[in-house]
Scaffold this motif. Structure first.
Motif, mmCIF file in Angstrom:
data_model
loop_
_atom_site.group_PDB
_atom_site.id
_atom_site.type_symbol
_atom_site.label_atom_id
_atom_site.label_comp_id
_atom_site.label_asym_id
_atom_site.label_seq_id
_atom_site.Cartn_x
_atom_site.Cartn_y
_atom_site.Cartn_z
ATOM 1 N N TRP A 154 0.792 -1.218 0.000
ATOM 2 C CA TRP A 154 0.000 0.000 0.000
ATOM 3 C C TRP A 154 0.827 1.272 0.000
ATOM 4 O O TRP A 154 0.351 2.325 -0.452
ATOM 5 C CB TRP A 154 -1.076 0.007 1.064
ATOM 6 C CG TRP A 154 -0.703 0.202 2.506
ATOM 7 C CD1 TRP A 154 -0.583 -0.782 3.441
ATOM 8 C CD2 TRP A 154 -0.480 1.442 3.197
ATOM 9 N NE1 TRP A 154 -0.277 -0.227 4.667
ATOM 10 C CE2 TRP A 154 -0.213 1.131 4.532
ATOM 11 C CE3 TRP A 154 -0.478 2.778 2.802
ATOM 12 C CZ2 TRP A 154 0.057 2.104 5.500
ATOM 13 C CZ3 TRP A 154 -0.202 3.746 3.758
ATOM 14 C CH2 TRP A 154 0.061 3.411 5.087
ATOM 15 N N GLY A 155 2.073 1.230 0.451
ATOM 16 C CA GLY A 155 2.912 2.421 0.384
ATOM 17 C C GLY A 155 3.152 2.845 -1.059
ATOM 18 O O GLY A 155 3.022 4.021 -1.412
ATOM 19 N N ALA A 156 3.480 1.877 -1.912
ATOM 20 C CA ALA A 156 3.688 2.173 -3.329
ATOM 21 C C ALA A 156 2.388 2.595 -4.002
ATOM 22 O O ALA A 156 2.373 3.506 -4.835
ATOM 23 C CB ALA A 156 4.285 0.954 -4.040
ATOM 24 N N ARG A 157 1.291 1.939 -3.646
ATOM 25 C CA ARG A 157 -0.005 2.299 -4.227
ATOM 26 C C ARG A 157 -0.390 3.732 -3.822
ATOM 27 O O ARG A 157 -0.903 4.506 -4.621
ATOM 28 C CB ARG A 157 -1.108 1.327 -3.786
ATOM 29 C CG ARG A 157 -0.864 -0.113 -4.182
ATOM 30 C CD ARG A 157 -1.028 -0.493 -5.661
ATOM 31 N NE ARG A 157 -0.792 0.480 -6.671
ATOM 32 C CZ ARG A 157 0.363 0.622 -7.393
ATOM 33 N NH1 ARG A 157 1.387 -0.160 -7.183
ATOM 34 N NH2 ARG A 157 0.480 1.550 -8.320
ATOM 35 N N ALA A 158 -0.150 4.073 -2.564
ATOM 36 C CA ALA A 158 -0.469 5.420 -2.086
ATOM 37 C C ALA A 158 0.419 6.456 -2.768
ATOM 38 O O ALA A 158 -0.058 7.531 -3.149
ATOM 39 C CB ALA A 158 -0.330 5.494 -0.566
ATOM 40 N N ALA A 159 1.703 6.149 -2.930
ATOM 41 C CA ALA A 159 2.613 7.084 -3.596
ATOM 42 C C ALA A 159 2.183 7.313 -5.042
ATOM 43 O O ALA A 159 2.205 8.454 -5.535
ATOM 44 C CB ALA A 159 4.045 6.563 -3.523
ATOM 45 N N SER A 160 1.770 6.265 -5.723
ATOM 46 C CA SER A 160 1.304 6.397 -7.103
ATOM 47 C C SER A 160 0.022 7.221 -7.172
ATOM 48 O O SER A 160 -0.104 8.124 -8.005
ATOM 49 C CB SER A 160 1.057 5.015 -7.720
ATOM 50 O OG SER A 160 2.269 4.310 -7.836
ATOM 51 N N ALA A 161 -0.919 6.908 -6.292
ATOM 52 C CA ALA A 161 -2.179 7.654 -6.278
ATOM 53 C C ALA A 161 -1.930 9.126 -5.957
ATOM 54 O O ALA A 161 -2.525 10.015 -6.578
ATOM 55 C CB ALA A 161 -3.145 7.049 -5.257
#
Length: 192
Positions: A154-161
């Motif tokens: 989720w860290g990568a997903r949040a950074a992308s979002a």
């Protein structure tokens, strides 16, 4: 026999409580946005929510690995369904939801696609899973889950979002017609 809360370091217990509070705040806000409340400020609100949850995740990523008190994850039953959240956000973000990104900027230049709605739903699912442990008093398990899932997904997903939401806001604000912007500024300055 002491409870897990009594055996866990007070700093970690405080971090767990703060993370639980931030997770609840994130979930409340994204559920409101997905439900269509205030669609005119949905993008800025999502930008703020994702930014704040990334601060929470960064604190988890910055500490030493959390080792849960038990060496197995207690069965919590089935996870809460996030499809309504995902679908609500997808409907709200029609035309803006899909994006492209570099898969891993350190190891490859490969590009893949993503969806803001999917990213936020995945973040929500991971945070909810940790909240269930926290609510059950399994503090070290909650911290371990939040930390592991932040680092692994989720860290990568949040950074992308966050990057995409910031880009949307930039385009909205900076790509505006100069005459319309000048008129709005004039009206704002002269109380029209």
């Amino acid at each position: 026999m002491p409870t897990e809360t009594e055996m866990i370091d007070s700093d970690l217990a405080l971090l767990a409580d703060e993370t639980a509070g931030e997770a609840r705040a994130f979930l409340t806000l994204v559920r409101q946005v997905a439900a269509g409340e205030s669609p005119d400020i949905a993008i800025p609100m999502l930008l703020l929510a994702v930014s704040q949850v990334l601060v929470t995740g960064a604190r988890l990523g910055a500490i030493t690995d959390v080792v849960p008190a038990q060496r197995f994850e207690p069965d919590l039953g089935s996870d809460e369904d996030v499809e309504d959240l995902r679908n609500g956000l997808a409907a709200l973000l029609t035309g803006l939801d899909e994006y492209v990104e570099v898969v891993d900027p350190l190891t490859t230049g490969q590009v893949s696609g993503g969806q803001i709605s999917g990213d936020i739903a995945d973040i929500a699912a991971a945070l909810m899973h940790g909240l269930r442990h926290h609510t059950d008093g399994q503090i070290s398990e909650a911290l371990w889950w939040w930390q592991f899932s932040y680092l692994s997904s989720w860290g990568a997903r949040a950074a992308s979002a966050l990057r995409v939401l910031q880009s949307v806001i930039s385009h909205i604000r900076l790509d505006a017609d100069e005459d319309v912007v000048a008129e709005a500024q004039f009206d704002a300055l002269h109380g029209a």
